[in-house]
Motif scaffolding. Structure first.
Motif, PDB file in Angstrom:
ATOM      1  N   ARG A  10       0.790  -1.210   0.000  1.00 57.83           N
ATOM      2  CA  ARG A  10       0.000   0.000   0.000  1.00 57.83           C
ATOM      3  C   ARG A  10       0.837   1.282   0.000  1.00 57.83           C
ATOM      4  O   ARG A  10       0.481   2.260  -0.631  1.00 57.83           O
ATOM      5  N   HIS A  11       1.933   1.303   0.726  1.00 59.05           N
ATOM      6  CA  HIS A  11       2.666   2.552   0.927  1.00 59.05           C
ATOM      7  C   HIS A  11       4.045   2.585   0.269  1.00 59.05           C
ATOM      8  O   HIS A  11       4.456   3.636  -0.205  1.00 59.05           O
ATOM      9  N   VAL A  12       4.796   1.508   0.300  1.00 61.77           N
ATOM     10  CA  VAL A  12       6.139   1.488  -0.286  1.00 61.77           C
ATOM     11  C   VAL A  12       6.107   0.676  -1.571  1.00 61.77           C
ATOM     12  O   VAL A  12       5.867  -0.536  -1.525  1.00 61.77           O
ATOM     13  N   PRO A  13       6.339   1.299  -2.720  1.00 59.84           N
ATOM     14  CA  PRO A  13       6.359   0.530  -3.970  1.00 59.84           C
ATOM     15  C   PRO A  13       7.403  -0.583  -3.896  1.00 59.84           C
ATOM     16  O   PRO A  13       8.528  -0.369  -3.432  1.00 59.84           O
ATOM     17  N   THR A  14       7.015  -1.757  -4.335  1.00 56.59           N
ATOM     18  CA  THR A  14       7.908  -2.911  -4.233  1.00 56.59           C
ATOM     19  C   THR A  14       9.228  -2.669  -4.957  1.00 56.59           C
ATOM     20  O   THR A  14      10.305  -3.011  -4.452  1.00 56.59           O
ATOM     21  N   GLY A  15       9.166  -2.069  -6.142  1.00 59.99           N
ATOM     22  CA  GLY A  15      10.392  -1.824  -6.899  1.00 59.99           C
ATOM     23  C   GLY A  15      11.350  -0.925  -6.142  1.00 59.99           C
ATOM     24  O   GLY A  15      12.559  -1.189  -6.072  1.00 59.99           O
ATOM     25  N   LEU A  16      10.827   0.156  -5.556  1.00 60.15           N
ATOM     26  CA  LEU A  16      11.669   1.070  -4.791  1.00 60.15           C
ATOM     27  C   LEU A  16      12.252   0.367  -3.577  1.00 60.15           C
ATOM     28  O   LEU A  16      13.441   0.538  -3.252  1.00 60.15           O
ATOM     29  N   TYR A  17      11.443  -0.419  -2.899  1.00 61.29           N
ATOM     30  CA  TYR A  17      11.903  -1.113  -1.704  1.00 61.29           C
ATOM     31  C   TYR A  17      13.039  -2.080  -2.033  1.00 61.29           C
ATOM     32  O   TYR A  17      14.065  -2.110  -1.343  1.00 61.29           O
ATOM     33  N   ASP A 228       1.654  -1.370   6.168  1.00 62.81           N
ATOM     34  CA  ASP A 228       2.736  -1.838   5.302  1.00 62.81           C
ATOM     35  C   ASP A 228       3.995  -1.882   6.152  1.00 62.81           C
ATOM     36  O   ASP A 228       4.615  -0.852   6.418  1.00 62.81           O
ATOM     37  N   SER A 229       4.371  -3.056   6.588  1.00 58.51           N
ATOM     38  CA  SER A 229       5.474  -3.197   7.539  1.00 58.51           C
ATOM     39  C   SER A 229       6.823  -2.799   6.952  1.00 58.51           C
ATOM     40  O   SER A 229       7.819  -2.731   7.677  1.00 58.51           O
ATOM     41  N   ARG A 230       6.876  -2.524   5.650  1.00 65.02           N
ATOM     42  CA  ARG A 230       8.146  -2.116   5.042  1.00 65.02           C
ATOM     43  C   ARG A 230       8.433  -0.629   5.243  1.00 65.02           C
ATOM     44  O   ARG A 230       9.547  -0.169   4.977  1.00 65.02           O
ATOM     45  N   VAL A 231       7.454   0.123   5.722  1.00 62.65           N
ATOM     46  CA  VAL A 231       7.631   1.569   5.868  1.00 62.65           C
ATOM     47  C   VAL A 231       8.797   1.893   6.790  1.00 62.65           C
ATOM     48  O   VAL A 231       9.667   2.707   6.461  1.00 62.65           O
ATOM     49  N   GLU A 232       8.850   1.258   7.960  1.00 64.47           N
ATOM     50  CA  GLU A 232       9.917   1.544   8.912  1.00 64.47           C
ATOM     51  C   GLU A 232      11.291   1.243   8.317  1.00 64.47           C
ATOM     52  O   GLU A 232      12.230   2.045   8.436  1.00 64.47           O
ATOM     53  N   ARG A 233      11.418   0.105   7.665  1.00 62.11           N
ATOM     54  CA  ARG A 233      12.712  -0.274   7.064  1.00 62.11           C
ATOM     55  C   ARG A 233      13.089   0.701   5.956  1.00 62.11           C
ATOM     56  O   ARG A 233      14.243   1.116   5.835  1.00 62.11           O
ATOM     57  N   GLN A 234      12.125   1.082   5.134  1.00 65.31           N
ATOM     58  CA  GLN A 234      12.404   1.998   4.034  1.00 65.31           C
ATOM     59  C   GLN A 234      12.873   3.354   4.562  1.00 65.31           C
ATOM     60  O   GLN A 234      13.831   3.937   4.043  1.00 65.31           O
ATOM     61  N   LEU A 235      12.212   3.844   5.596  1.00 68.71           N
ATOM     62  CA  LEU A 235      12.613   5.126   6.173  1.00 68.71           C
ATOM     63  C   LEU A 235      14.031   5.062   6.723  1.00 68.71           C
ATOM     64  O   LEU A 235      14.848   5.968   6.509  1.00 68.71           O
ATOM     65  N   GLY A 236      14.344   3.983   7.430  1.00 67.59           N
ATOM     66  CA  GLY A 236      15.678   3.849   8.001  1.00 67.59           C
ATOM     67  C   GLY A 236      16.767   3.764   6.952  1.00 67.59           C
ATOM     68  O   GLY A 236      17.817   4.406   7.064  1.00 67.59           O
TER      69      GLY A 236
END
Length: 379
Positions: A10-17, A228-236
């Motif tokens: 929902r929040h972090v595009p998979t490609g960007l992540y 979207d549990s990837r938000v925290e990792r992406q921000l860090g």
């Protein structure tokens, strides 16, 4: 696709992540590629002077983004863009290839902060923090002093950073470098040591309204991370530790304030935590400027309220302080003077007890910035 799968994207595009994780994991290889890039371009970049670089720093939610956007549109200026992340390491090659590839025009969308600011891949963004984190591995450790002042030395970083800036100037055909980075508020002395002619803009805002905005953003990113549990990792991995479950206070000096901020946050005392964060950063900036008059003359403390109430004269002072040519600045002043206004998408809605709490924590620093914290004047 089930509900869980839809939510996870929902929040972090998979490609960007995936790209972010790749470049983070392979950073040592990309740093080697950067050194090769610099070697290939050595004759050209050695001819470039880093002339009066401009730094926008402070506490989030005081206008740093709109200030950076305006400055970046000046014809002499360039800064990092969203598209420069996650490959921040080889700015010349990445931008050279991007300029020659066939791409659709960048589409502007409202950014994740939901604050009316429209961004595209070509919008200026705080990108260089990833570089700082690689060379100063104690940054964002809430138990270690993160202040970088005069006397700080890091030859590896300094050589890399100067080359990096000159490569960005070269590929963009600009003469002035602009960096947005809130954490640079604790590095003013070191940056000026690197670039004695650097210009600094530190936006400030009335603590009641800024804390209200900080609390709103913190809740927004916490909610996003639950979806979207990837938000925290992406921000860090992006060098952003301001909001959400991965937030970290900036440790200044003995870390007393950082420990107290964390205690407030962990106890769900958001207002107190963010009020102390506000006080900690701005009091440090003011103390630093009081101790260094030459640095103080290079810093423009831009009050958000003044910008909203009298945009034209404040913007004129901003561009003048940045030492930017009036021919490029005047059209921007005229354009943004008609666009800038105080936010109407939220309002400070604190209880009397919370207002008292903000006043008790922030009143001394607020007074130094010319703000009156009496509750009855803030409603």
């Amino acid at each position: 696709m089930n509900d869980a799968s839809r939510s996870s994207n929902r929040h972090v595009p998979t490609g960007l992540y995936l790209r972010t994780r790749f470049f983070s994991a392979s950073a040592p290889l990309w740093l080697k590629a950067s050194r090769l890039e610099s070697a290939v371009l050595r004759d050209e970049i050695e001819q470039l002077k880093i002339d009066r670089p401009i730094y926008v720093a402070g506490v989030p939610r005081a206008g740093t983004t709109i200030v950076t956007e305006m400055l970046a549109r000046h014809t002499d200026v360039t800064s990092h863009r969203y598209s420069d992340f996650p490959n921040v390491y080889t700015p010349y090659w990445r931008n050279w290839l991007a300029e020659r590839s066939r791409r659709r025009p960048a589409k502007a969308v409202e950014r994740a902060h939901r604050d009316r600011i429209m961004i595209s891949t070509e919008s200026p963004e705080a990108v260089e923090e990833v570089i700082w984190m690689h060379y100063f591995d104690h940054l964002h450790n809430p138990s270690t002093n993160q202040v970088l002042g005069p006397g700080t030395t890091n030859p590896g970083f300094e050589h890399y950073y100067r080359d990096h800036i000159r490569k960005l100037l070269l590929v963009r055909g600009r003469t002035r470098y602009l960096a947005k980075g809130n954490y640079n508020a604790t590095r003013l002395g070191y940056i000026r040591q690197l670039f004695p002619d650097a210009r600094f803009i530190v936006p400030v805002r009335h603590p009641v309204n800024q804390v209200a905005s900080l609390v709103k953003q913190d809740r927004l990113f916490e909610r996003a991370n639950t979806e979207d549990s990837r938000v925290e990792r992406q921000l860090g991995l992006s060098g952003h530790f301001e909001f959400g479950p991965g937030r970290q206070p900036v440790c200044i000096g003995d870390g007393k304030h950082a420990r107290m901020i964390n205690e407030h946050w962990q106890a769900s005392r958001r207002v107190a935590g963010w009020a102390l964060y506000w006080h900690s950063i701005y009091s440090h900036v003011l103390d630093t400027l009081e101790q260094d008059s030459e640095l103080a003359s290079a810093v423009f403390l831009l009050r958000y309220e003044d910008l909203c109430r009298e945009p034209a004269p404040v913007l004129s002072r901003l561009f003048e302080h940045a030492r930017l040519d009036a021919a490029g600045a005047d059209p921007l002043v005229a354009e943004y003077a008609d666009r800038i206004s105080e936010p109407d998408y939220y309002r400070a809605d604190f209880s009397a007890a919370e207002l008292k709490q903000i006043s008790e924590i922030c009143h001394l620093t607020a007074g130094r910035l010319g703000y009156n914290l009496e509750p009855e004047t803030d409603q």
